[in-house]
Design a protein around this motif. Structure first.
Motif, PDB file in Angstrom:
ATOM      1  N   TYR A  41      51.329  76.118  35.233  1.00  0.00           N
ATOM      2  CA  TYR A  41      52.617  76.370  35.886  1.00  0.00           C
ATOM      3  C   TYR A  41      52.622  75.950  37.354  1.00  0.00           C
ATOM      4  N   ILE A  42      51.435  75.804  37.944  1.00  0.00           N
ATOM      5  CA  ILE A  42      51.353  75.367  39.342  1.00  0.00           C
ATOM      6  C   ILE A  42      51.513  73.859  39.452  1.00  0.00           C
ATOM      7  N   PHE A  43      51.054  73.139  38.425  1.00  0.00           N
ATOM      8  CA  PHE A  43      50.914  71.679  38.517  1.00  0.00           C
ATOM      9  C   PHE A  43      52.106  70.946  37.916  1.00  0.00           C
ATOM     10  N   ILE A  44      53.256  71.141  38.477  1.00  0.00           N
ATOM     11  CA  ILE A  44      54.471  70.495  37.981  1.00  0.00           C
ATOM     12  C   ILE A  44      54.385  68.989  38.244  1.00  0.00           C
ATOM     13  N   ASP A  45      54.586  68.204  37.162  1.00  0.00           N
ATOM     14  CA  ASP A  45      54.574  66.732  37.244  1.00  0.00           C
ATOM     15  C   ASP A  45      53.222  66.168  37.694  1.00  0.00           C
ATOM     16  N   ILE A  46      52.151  66.932  37.540  1.00  0.00           N
ATOM     17  CA  ILE A  46      50.799  66.460  37.874  1.00  0.00           C
ATOM     18  C   ILE A  46      49.980  66.496  36.589  1.00  0.00           C
ATOM     19  N   SER A  47      49.392  65.381  36.207  1.00  0.00           N
ATOM     20  CA  SER A  47      48.639  65.325  34.956  1.00  0.00           C
ATOM     21  C   SER A  47      47.266  65.964  35.121  1.00  0.00           C
ATOM     22  N   GLN A  48      46.734  66.462  34.008  1.00  0.00           N
ATOM     23  CA  GLN A  48      45.384  66.999  34.026  1.00  0.00           C
ATOM     24  C   GLN A  48      44.384  65.920  34.431  1.00  0.00           C
ATOM     25  N   TYR A  49      44.569  64.733  33.914  1.00  0.00           N
ATOM     26  CA  TYR A  49      43.657  63.624  34.225  1.00  0.00           C
ATOM     27  C   TYR A  49      43.579  63.400  35.736  1.00  0.00           C
ATOM     28  N   TYR A  50      44.734  63.380  36.399  1.00  0.00           N
ATOM     29  CA  TYR A  50      44.731  63.136  37.846  1.00  0.00           C
ATOM     30  C   TYR A  50      44.083  64.299  38.588  1.00  0.00           C
ATOM     31  N   TYR A  51      44.431  65.523  38.199  1.00  0.00           N
ATOM     32  CA  TYR A  51      43.886  66.694  38.893  1.00  0.00           C
ATOM     33  C   TYR A  51      42.368  66.752  38.777  1.00  0.00           C
ATOM     34  N   VAL A  52      41.857  66.560  37.571  1.00  0.00           N
ATOM     35  CA  VAL A  52      40.413  66.625  37.342  1.00  0.00           C
ATOM     36  C   VAL A  52      39.700  65.547  38.148  1.00  0.00           C
ATOM     37  N   ASN A  53      40.175  64.338  38.079  1.00  0.00           N
ATOM     38  CA  ASN A  53      39.488  63.238  38.749  1.00  0.00           C
ATOM     39  C   ASN A  53      39.603  63.309  40.271  1.00  0.00           C
ATOM     40  N   ARG A  54      40.730  63.799  40.767  1.00  0.00           N
ATOM     41  CA  ARG A  54      40.866  63.943  42.224  1.00  0.00           C
ATOM     42  C   ARG A  54      39.964  65.057  42.735  1.00  0.00           C
ATOM     43  N   PHE A  55      39.842  66.151  41.969  1.00  0.00           N
ATOM     44  CA  PHE A  55      38.912  67.228  42.364  1.00  0.00           C
ATOM     45  C   PHE A  55      37.492  66.679  42.440  1.00  0.00           C
ATOM     46  N   ILE A  56      37.060  65.973  41.416  1.00  0.00           N
ATOM     47  CA  ILE A  56      35.698  65.441  41.374  1.00  0.00           C
ATOM     48  C   ILE A  56      35.448  64.505  42.552  1.00  0.00           C
ATOM     49  N   GLU A  57      36.435  63.703  42.877  1.00  0.00           N
ATOM     50  CA  GLU A  57      36.301  62.793  44.015  1.00  0.00           C
ATOM     51  C   GLU A  57      36.132  63.558  45.326  1.00  0.00           C
ATOM     52  N   LEU A  58      36.955  64.560  45.539  1.00  0.00           N
ATOM     53  CA  LEU A  58      36.898  65.346  46.781  1.00  0.00           C
ATOM     54  C   LEU A  58      35.652  66.230  46.834  1.00  0.00           C
ATOM     55  N   ASP A  59      35.174  66.662  45.700  1.00  0.00           N
ATOM     56  CA  ASP A  59      34.039  67.588  45.597  1.00  0.00           C
ATOM     57  C   ASP A  59      32.730  66.977  46.100  1.00  0.00           C
ATOM     58  N   LYS A  60      32.594  65.658  45.975  1.00  0.00           N
ATOM     59  CA  LYS A  60      31.410  64.938  46.464  1.00  0.00           C
ATOM     60  C   LYS A  60      30.110  65.541  45.943  1.00  0.00           C
ATOM     61  N   GLN A  61      30.043  65.650  44.603  1.00  0.00           N
ATOM     62  CA  GLN A  61      28.844  66.164  43.935  1.00  0.00           C
ATOM     63  C   GLN A  61      28.486  67.592  44.361  1.00  0.00           C
ATOM     64  N   GLY A  62      29.486  68.348  44.801  1.00  0.00           N
ATOM     65  CA  GLY A  62      29.253  69.736  45.159  1.00  0.00           C
ATOM     66  C   GLY A  62      28.935  69.974  46.624  1.00  0.00           C
ATOM     67  N   TYR A  63      28.876  68.896  47.412  1.00  0.00           N
ATOM     68  CA  TYR A  63      28.477  69.043  48.813  1.00  0.00           C
ATOM     69  C   TYR A  63      29.657  69.277  49.762  1.00  0.00           C
TER      70      TYR A  63
END
Length: 219
Positions: A33-55
Motif C-alpha cells: 500500500y506504500i508503493f503506489i505505481d512502484i514495481s517490486q522489481y524496481y524497489y528490490v533492485n534499487r535497495f540492493i544498489e543503495l545497500d552496497k553489500q550491507g555497508y
C-alpha cells in the motif's frame, strides 16, 4: 598448531545476498500500500544498489528510497523498523555450513564469530541460522566497542580463548576488514570469495565443502 577457527558473519556464514532479496521482496509485498505505481522489481533492485553489500547504514538507504520514490513521510521510519525487527526471519546460511561446523567441532577446534554490526540485530541473525550452539565465542562490534579492521577485536577474541595468534585462523569475505585485518593481528586468514578465481596470497574458497581440506593443509 591451529586450535581455533574464527568466522565473519555476513557473506561468510550468512548468505546475505539471498537473505536480503527474500526480506525486501517480503517487505514490498507486506507493505504494498506504500508503493503506489512502484514495481517490486524496481524497489528490490534499487535497495540492493543503495545497500552496497550491507555497508551503507540502513537509515540512510531508507531515507534515499523515501525521497526518490516520493513515499509518504512516515514510510522511512516504518520501513527501517520493519528491517530491524524482521530481517532475521529471512536469514539463510550458505550451503554445507552445519556439516562444516559439526566437522570442525568434532575435530576439536574452538569456534568463534567476530562480526561488525548492532548487537541485537546480529545476535538475531545468528540465532536464525541455528548455528549459535557451535560457537565458544561471539564478538559483535557494538557490544565490544571495537570493530574490524581494528586488530584489538581479534586480540580480544584470542585472549578470551587463551590462544596465541599463531593458533587461530580467521575466515571472512571482505579483503580489508577480514582477511588483511586478521593477518595484521597475527592470525592466518582464509578468504571466502564469490565463485570466481582470484589471485591472492591467501587461501581462498567459495564452497564450504572445500574449507575442511584447506584447514587441514594449513595444519
Amino acid at each position: 598448531m591451529i586450535k581455533a577457527v574464527l568466522f565473519d558473519l555476513d557473506n561468510t556464514l550468512l548468505d546475505r545476498d539471498e537473505s536480503i532479496i527474500r526480506f525486501i521482496e517480503s517487505q514490498y509485498s507486506r507493505m504494498k500500500y506504500i508503493f503506489i505505481d512502484i514495481s517490486q522489481y524496481y524497489y528490490v533492485n534499487r535497495f540492493i544498489e543503495l545497500d552496497k553489500q550491507g555497508y551503507e547504514p540502513k537509515g540512510k538507504v531508507y531515507n534515499v528510497l523515501t525521497q526518490e520514490l516520493s513515499l509518504p513521510v512516515f514510510a522511512r521510519d516504518l520501513l527501517y523498523e520493519d528491517y530491524m525487527n524482521h530481517f532475521h526471519q529471512y536469514c539463510v546460511p550458505f550451503s554445507h555450513i552445519i556439516d562444516t561446523l559439526s566437522n570442525l567441532k568434532q575435530s576439536g577446534y574452538q569456534l568463534g564469530i567476530i562480526t561488525n554490526g548492532l548487537t541485537d540485530f546480529q545476535s538475531a541473525s545468528i540465532k536464525a541460522l541455528r548455528i549459535e550452539g557451535f560457537f565458544d565465542l561471539i564478538l559483535i562490534s557494538e557490544k565490544e566497542k571495537i570493530k574490524k579492521p581494528n586488530a584489538k577485536i581479534f586480540q580480544r577474541a584470542l585472549n578470551r580463548l587463551q590462544l596465541s595468534p599463531e593458533e587461530a585462523i580467521f575466515i571472512g569475505d571482505h579483503y580489508e576488514n577480514d582477511v588483511k585485518a586478521a593477518e595484521n593481528a597475527g592470525l592466518r586468514s582464509i578468504w571466502k570469495i564469490r565463485n570466481q578465481e582470484v589471485e591472492s596470497q591467501f587461501p581462498t574458497f567459495s564452497d564450504f565443502t572445500e574449507l575442511i581440506f584447506i584447514i587441514e593443509k594449513l595444519q
